[in-house]
Design an enzyme around this catalytic site. Structure first.
Site, PDB file in Angstrom:
ATOM      1  N   TYR A 115       0.815  -1.212   0.000  1.00 60.63           N
ATOM      2  CA  TYR A 115       0.000   0.000   0.000  1.00 60.63           C
ATOM      3  C   TYR A 115       0.854   1.270   0.000  1.00 60.63           C
ATOM      4  CZ  TYR A 115      -4.786  -1.671   0.777  1.00 60.63           C
ATOM      5  OH  TYR A 115      -6.025  -2.212   0.631  1.00 60.63           O
ATOM      6  N   LYS A 166       2.272 -15.219   2.930  1.00 61.03           N
ATOM      7  CA  LYS A 166       2.495 -15.977   1.687  1.00 61.03           C
ATOM      8  C   LYS A 166       3.985 -16.293   1.629  1.00 61.03           C
ATOM      9  CE  LYS A 166       1.130 -17.736  -2.258  1.00 61.03           C
ATOM     10  NZ  LYS A 166       0.272 -18.939  -2.331  1.00 61.03           N
TER      11      LYS A 166
END
Ligand code: IPM
Ligand code: MG
Length: 347
Positions: free
Chosen positions: A136, A186
């Site tokens: 972000y 992840k």
């Protein structure tokens, strides 16, 4: 108790109005509300989605009650002028790094969930989403490669201190709940996630009472639908938390019910429904204000230390739902103000 009220765009003003009515109905002494423009509304009035004046009002408050930002008429503006930059700017400028997004099925709403009632009924989880880092806030751009092709790129990164402080929030939240923390990443593909996982494991040493597990984000998305009852607290990064919290909302029955708190290291916090501006239904008086009312309850709890009043507001919302009051999001016909009335009545 100074509260900045930033209604913003779309259904933001409608749902915020009801949450303010609920706060006022509590009859708290010394409640001082200051309204300010934010998002597309601010852009149209001042040329910027987060005017300096709004930022200063927010900064000098004890808490911020936030509606929503997002305005399709701004979609073609340069990125730094788009409404979404207002909420991202507030999060960053005010150091609001910890986003709490609780998801729990209200009694009587098991049928509203996209999941089978017996699966949905078991949902009682809290997503702790990091809010100041990740892809972000990394460098980003669209560039032209030497061969003339355009390439979009966004830099994903987490520094260890950023991971450490959100991990502590996750562990502490688990201590106040059922003692289970699931860290979602992840790490099988991303280095950012590998560091995330390493740091979460280091922090775990301070919390021997908490049962820590790790899950890849794709599996977490699947497990949230398969058996959401297994989760107590989920801690994750900014991007994965954004996605999983929208998913969790539909497991609960409606995105119109999910509140959130964005907290800093101090007591300053920003409180907003997770649903966004919903331009398609704006101005019609049909939006469900419950997520914003529940956000106001979180404001009472986390920034003002008024646990009893927070619990009163939450009980009034639960009672309103138990009594069959339903917005259009839940297949009912109660409008925004009607739902607000019903909650205030039950307070
Ligand atoms: C949210 C929203 C925001 C986000 C948008 C409006 C920038 O989706 O609060 O989840 O992506 O964080
Ligand atoms: Mg989102």
């Amino acid at each position: 108790m100074k509260i900045a009220v930033l209604p913003g765009d779309g259904i933001g003003p409608e749902v915020t109005r009801e949450a303010v009515r609920v706060l006022e109905a509590l009859g708290l002494a010394d409640l001082e509300l200051t309204y300010a423009d934010v998002g597309g509304a601010a852009y149209h009035r001042t040329g910027h989605p987060l005017p300096v004046e709004t930022l200063e009002i927010a900064r000098s408050s004890d808490a911020i009650l936030f509606g929503a930002v997002g305005d399709p008429t701004c979609d073609n503006l340069e990125r730094h002028l788009r409404p979404e930059q207002a909420i991202l700017g507030l999060r960053k400028e005010l150091g609001l790094f910890a986003n709490l997004r609780p998801a729990k099925v209200f009694k009587g709403l098991e049928d509203a969930s996209a999941l089978r009632p017996e699966v949905a009924g078991a949902i009682d989880l809290l997503i702790v989403r990091e809010l100041n880092g990740d892809v972000y806030f990394g460098e980003k751009g669209i560039r032209t490669l030497p061969d003339g092709r355009r390439q979009g790129w966004d830099m994903m990164s987490y520094a260890e201190d950023e991971v450490r402080r959100i991990a502590h929030v996750g562990f502490k939240a688990a201590q106040g709940r059922r003692g289970k923390l699931c860290s979602v990443d992840k790490a099988n593909v991303l280095e950012t996630s590998q560091l995330w996982r390493d740091v979460v494991c280091e922090v775990a040493a301070d919390y021997p009472d908490i049962e820590l597990s790790h899950m890849y984000v794709d599996n977490a998305a699947m497990q949230l639908v398969r058996s959401p009852g297994q989760f107590d607290v989920i801690v994750t990064g900014n991007l994965f938390g954004d996605i999983l919290s929208d998913q969790a909302s539909m497991c609960v029955g409606s995105i119109g019910l999910l509140a959130s708190a964005s907290l800093s290291e101090g007591t300053l916090g920003l409180y907003e429904p997770i649903h966004g501006s919903a331009p398609d239904i704006a101005g019609q008086g049909v939006a469900n204000p419950m997520a914003t009312v529940l956000s106001a309850a979180m404001l009472l709890r986390h920034s003002l230390g008024l646990e009893a009043q927070a619990a009163r507001v939450e009980a009034a919302v639960a009672k309103t739902l138990a009594d069959g009051v339903r917005g259009a999001d839940l297949g009912g016909s109660h409008g925004t103000a009607q739902i607000g009335d019903a909650i205030v009545e039950r307070l």
